[in-house]
Design a protein around this motif. Structure first.
Motif, PDB file in Angstrom:
ATOM      1  N   ARG A 125      -2.890   7.380 -10.534  1.00  0.00           N
ATOM      2  CA  ARG A 125      -1.891   6.327 -10.396  1.00  0.00           C
ATOM      3  C   ARG A 125      -1.365   6.328  -8.965  1.00  0.00           C
ATOM      4  NH1 ARG A 125      -1.116   2.088 -13.870  1.00  0.00           N
ATOM      5  NH2 ARG A 125       1.056   1.382 -13.863  1.00  0.00           N
ATOM      6  N   CYS A 126      -1.486   5.204  -8.288  1.00  0.00           N
ATOM      7  CA  CYS A 126      -0.999   5.083  -6.918  1.00  0.00           C
ATOM      8  C   CYS A 126       0.495   4.790  -6.979  1.00  0.00           C
ATOM      9  CB  CYS A 126      -1.747   3.967  -6.195  1.00  0.00           C
ATOM     10  SG  CYS A 126      -1.327   3.787  -4.448  1.00  0.00           S
ATOM     11  N   ASP A 127       1.319   5.792  -6.752  1.00  0.00           N
ATOM     12  CA  ASP A 127       2.752   5.669  -7.026  1.00  0.00           C
ATOM     13  C   ASP A 127       3.584   6.137  -5.839  1.00  0.00           C
ATOM     14  OD1 ASP A 127       5.215   5.426  -8.168  1.00  0.00           O
ATOM     15  OD2 ASP A 127       5.018   7.125  -9.522  1.00  0.00           O
ATOM     16  N   CYS A 128       4.373   5.225  -5.290  1.00  0.00           N
ATOM     17  CA  CYS A 128       5.365   5.617  -4.278  1.00  0.00           C
ATOM     18  C   CYS A 128       6.658   4.848  -4.526  1.00  0.00           C
ATOM     19  CB  CYS A 128       4.834   5.402  -2.866  1.00  0.00           C
ATOM     20  SG  CYS A 128       4.224   3.749  -2.497  1.00  0.00           S
ATOM     21  N   GLY A 129       6.990   4.671  -5.795  1.00  0.00           N
ATOM     22  CA  GLY A 129       8.228   4.013  -6.163  1.00  0.00           C
ATOM     23  C   GLY A 129       8.089   2.505  -6.254  1.00  0.00           C
ATOM     24  N   LEU A 174       0.820  -1.208   0.000  1.00  0.00           N
ATOM     25  CA  LEU A 174       0.000   0.000   0.000  1.00  0.00           C
ATOM     26  C   LEU A 174       0.856   1.262   0.000  1.00  0.00           C
ATOM     27  CD1 LEU A 174      -2.684  -0.937   2.712  1.00  0.00           C
ATOM     28  CD2 LEU A 174      -2.833  -1.258   0.225  1.00  0.00           C
ATOM     29  N   CYS A 175       0.351   2.295  -0.674  1.00  0.00           N
ATOM     30  CA  CYS A 175       0.951   3.631  -0.668  1.00  0.00           C
ATOM     31  C   CYS A 175      -0.015   4.617  -0.020  1.00  0.00           C
ATOM     32  CB  CYS A 175       1.211   4.133  -2.095  1.00  0.00           C
ATOM     33  SG  CYS A 175       2.467   3.236  -3.005  1.00  0.00           S
ATOM     34  N   GLY A 176       0.530   5.707   0.486  1.00  0.00           N
ATOM     35  CA  GLY A 176      -0.317   6.773   0.975  1.00  0.00           C
ATOM     36  C   GLY A 176      -0.981   7.505  -0.184  1.00  0.00           C
ATOM     37  N   ILE A 177      -2.263   7.830  -0.069  1.00  0.00           N
ATOM     38  CA  ILE A 177      -2.979   8.564  -1.113  1.00  0.00           C
ATOM     39  C   ILE A 177      -2.608  10.042  -1.015  1.00  0.00           C
ATOM     40  CG2 ILE A 177      -5.266   9.249  -1.960  1.00  0.00           C
ATOM     41  CD1 ILE A 177      -6.338   6.615  -0.882  1.00  0.00           C
ATOM     42  N   PRO A 178      -2.220  10.685  -2.129  1.00  0.00           N
ATOM     43  CA  PRO A 178      -1.848  12.104  -2.093  1.00  0.00           C
ATOM     44  C   PRO A 178      -2.975  12.986  -1.549  1.00  0.00           C
ATOM     45  CG  PRO A 178      -1.261  11.105  -4.204  1.00  0.00           C
ATOM     46  CD  PRO A 178      -2.107  10.104  -3.477  1.00  0.00           C
ATOM     47  N   ASP A 213     -10.161  15.881  -2.840  1.00  0.00           N
ATOM     48  CA  ASP A 213     -11.146  15.850  -3.930  1.00  0.00           C
ATOM     49  C   ASP A 213     -12.082  14.648  -3.813  1.00  0.00           C
ATOM     50  OD1 ASP A 213     -12.183  16.716  -6.552  1.00  0.00           O
ATOM     51  OD2 ASP A 213     -11.178  14.923  -7.333  1.00  0.00           O
ATOM     52  N   TRP A 214     -11.901  13.824  -2.786  1.00  0.00           N
ATOM     53  CA  TRP A 214     -12.648  12.575  -2.631  1.00  0.00           C
ATOM     54  C   TRP A 214     -14.054  12.871  -2.121  1.00  0.00           C
ATOM     55  CZ3 TRP A 214      -9.361   8.033  -3.007  1.00  0.00           C
ATOM     56  CH2 TRP A 214     -10.051   6.826  -2.956  1.00  0.00           C
ATOM     57  N   ASN A 215     -15.043  12.427  -2.854  1.00  0.00           N
ATOM     58  CA  ASN A 215     -16.438  12.699  -2.500  1.00  0.00           C
ATOM     59  C   ASN A 215     -16.944  11.637  -1.525  1.00  0.00           C
ATOM     60  OD1 ASN A 215     -19.146  13.300  -2.358  1.00  0.00           O
ATOM     61  ND2 ASN A 215     -19.423  13.540  -4.559  1.00  0.00           N
ATOM     62  N   VAL A 216     -17.192  12.058  -0.287  1.00  0.00           N
ATOM     63  CA  VAL A 216     -17.740  11.137   0.710  1.00  0.00           C
ATOM     64  C   VAL A 216     -19.099  11.623   1.207  1.00  0.00           C
ATOM     65  CG1 VAL A 216     -15.507  10.280   1.498  1.00  0.00           C
ATOM     66  CG2 VAL A 216     -16.485  12.324   2.561  1.00  0.00           C
ATOM     67  N   GLY A 217     -19.681  12.600   0.495  1.00  0.00           N
ATOM     68  CA  GLY A 217     -20.973  13.142   0.887  1.00  0.00           C
ATOM     69  C   GLY A 217     -22.129  12.269   0.444  1.00  0.00           C
ATOM     70  N   PRO A 218     -23.349  12.690   0.769  1.00  0.00           N
ATOM     71  CA  PRO A 218     -24.533  11.892   0.401  1.00  0.00           C
ATOM     72  C   PRO A 218     -24.745  11.790  -1.102  1.00  0.00           C
ATOM     73  CG  PRO A 218     -25.163  14.045   1.274  1.00  0.00           C
ATOM     74  CD  PRO A 218     -23.698  13.899   1.535  1.00  0.00           C
ATOM     75  N   GLU A 219     -24.123  12.699  -1.870  1.00  0.00           N
ATOM     76  CA  GLU A 219     -24.278  12.642  -3.323  1.00  0.00           C
ATOM     77  C   GLU A 219     -23.275  11.690  -3.971  1.00  0.00           C
ATOM     78  OE1 GLU A 219     -21.252  15.761  -2.374  1.00  0.00           O
ATOM     79  OE2 GLU A 219     -23.203  15.119  -1.589  1.00  0.00           O
ATOM     80  N   PRO A 232     -10.324   7.500   2.416  1.00  0.00           N
ATOM     81  CA  PRO A 232      -9.253   6.499   2.548  1.00  0.00           C
ATOM     82  C   PRO A 232      -7.869   7.132   2.569  1.00  0.00           C
ATOM     83  CG  PRO A 232     -10.877   5.811   0.931  1.00  0.00           C
ATOM     84  CD  PRO A 232     -11.201   7.226   1.268  1.00  0.00           C
ATOM     85  N   GLN A 233      -6.934   6.451   3.207  1.00  0.00           N
ATOM     86  CA  GLN A 233      -5.566   6.950   3.312  1.00  0.00           C
ATOM     87  C   GLN A 233      -4.572   6.167   2.471  1.00  0.00           C
ATOM     88  OE1 GLN A 233      -4.436   7.155   7.446  1.00  0.00           O
ATOM     89  NE2 GLN A 233      -5.859   8.824   7.894  1.00  0.00           N
ATOM     90  N   HIS A 234      -4.900   4.930   2.098  1.00  0.00           N
ATOM     91  CA  HIS A 234      -3.943   4.099   1.370  1.00  0.00           C
ATOM     92  C   HIS A 234      -4.574   3.463   0.134  1.00  0.00           C
ATOM     93  CE1 HIS A 234      -2.122   4.122   5.469  1.00  0.00           C
ATOM     94  NE2 HIS A 234      -1.007   4.183   4.770  1.00  0.00           N
TER      95      HIS A 234
END
Length: 353
Positions: free
Chosen positions: A240-244, A74-78, A84-90, A217-219
């Protein structure tokens, strides 16, 4: 996901179905996984030939340089993505399989106009087309997400049936709300009957707060292309989930994964979706490690490197992460089961919902 490559031989029946040579060998590399949710396909519910040779089951890949091959890296999400992650009711509801290998009488979903692409930054792109085709880092295509978008833009399926059931047929593009609750088994995996479910509803039913079930989410899975609900795009976007190369991957622990991303959700959200839940679990508890950390690598490969014996005899993350684990788990149709093993939770049907 697995520590070794896996090969599948194409049988006569499958060769005829997919236009392949009889006896052709399909190699499944370490780190391969199947997308879940709306980015999956009915064919992902079938055998390895359906999944990896049909070209109709989206397959992603993680980095594979870490020692503990039985752990998902797993990598940390930038922060630019998390904000920008939508976690609202919509935010769009989750899509899950209710009856695989089945069809229903349905009311066809109407076509809709797709919004123009929106580039949030160089690593994030709009996925509003709803299609899994031509997505970098993803092999295989499916029209399921497009079908979901059409149904949601038309108001959903609540007016047609009590279970919010809908059908998608990969072989002919048949998409629409089930007009009756009856389903008919096909004998193959070209189609499935799906339903919608919201995480907030699952959290409320378990007596927890909706905030706990809506945490960003964090990872994410290292090296993979990730789908997520974007506020700026008003649709799903990818990054792209990228941490090397993730050679060092420690802090091993069981974490809850959402394979529609794929990404890890918080323990609070994962546990809230399990308590009191009578349906299939929303998230899969999977052995993971975190890239860039060195501690907590307790597996046979790491122990051998330290001159120690023992550890766990992992041969893979699961049947959908290219290989079989040390434990054998039986899964029912449309349901996920996990097994506890010396305090470590393994899940061997990852990404199949």
């Amino acid at each position: 996901f697995g520590s070794k490559a896996k090969s599948v031989i194409v049988t006569v029946a499958k060769a005829a179905a997919f236009g392949l040579a009889v006896g052709a060998v399909i190699n499944i590399v370490r780190g391969a996984f199947l997308y879940g949710g709306r980015y999956s396909s009915p064919y992902c519910r079938g055998d390895d030939v359906d999944r990896y040779a049909s070209g109709r089951c989206p397959v992603g890949y993680s980095t594979a340089s870490h020692k503990c091959a039985g752990q998902v890296p797993l990598c940390g999400i930038p922060e630019s993505v998390r904000s920008d992650w939508n976690v609202g009711p919509e935010a769009p509801p989750r899509v899950e399989v209710s009856f695989d290998g089945s069809v229903c009488s349905f009311v066809p979903a109407t076509a809709f106009e797709v919004a123009g692409a929106v580039n949030i930054n160089s690593s994030i792109t709009n996925d509003s087309s709803g299609s899994s085709s031509n997505v970098e880092g993803v092999d295989g295509t499916s029209g399921l997400s497009d079908c979901v978008s059409r149904i949601l833009s038309s108001g959903g399926c609540d007016a047609y049936n009590a279970g919010s059931l809908f059908q998608y047929d990969e072989s002919n593009g048949g998409c629409g709300c089930c007009s009756t609750p009856q389903v008919v088994p096909l004998g193959n995996f070209s189609a499935a009957v799906y339903s919608f479910r919201t995480t907030s509803a699952a959290a409320s039913s378990s007596g927890t707060t909706t905030e706990a079930a809506s945490a960003v989410p964090q990872h994410c899975i290292s090296g993979a292309t990730i789908h997520y609900p974007s506020i700026a795009a008003s649709a799903d976007a990818t990054f792209r989930c990228d941490c090397g190369s993730c050679t060092d991957c420690g802090n091993g622990a069981s974490r809850y994964l959402d394979w529609s991303g794929p990404f890890a959700v918080s323990d609070a959200e994962g546990e809230a979706a399990v308590v009191g839940n009578t349906g299939a679990p929303l998230y899969d508890p999977v052995d993971t490690c975190v890239c860039g950390t060195a501690g907590g690598m307790a597996c046979e490969e790491a122990m051998a490197g330290q001159g120690q014996g023992g550890g766990y005899d992992y041969d893979g993350y699961g049947s959908s992460y290219s290989g079989a684990s040390a434990a054998t788990v039986v899964a029912g149709r449309g349901t996920s089961w996990a097994v506890g093993m010396i305090g470590v939770v393994l899940f061997v049907l990852v990404g199949r919902r």
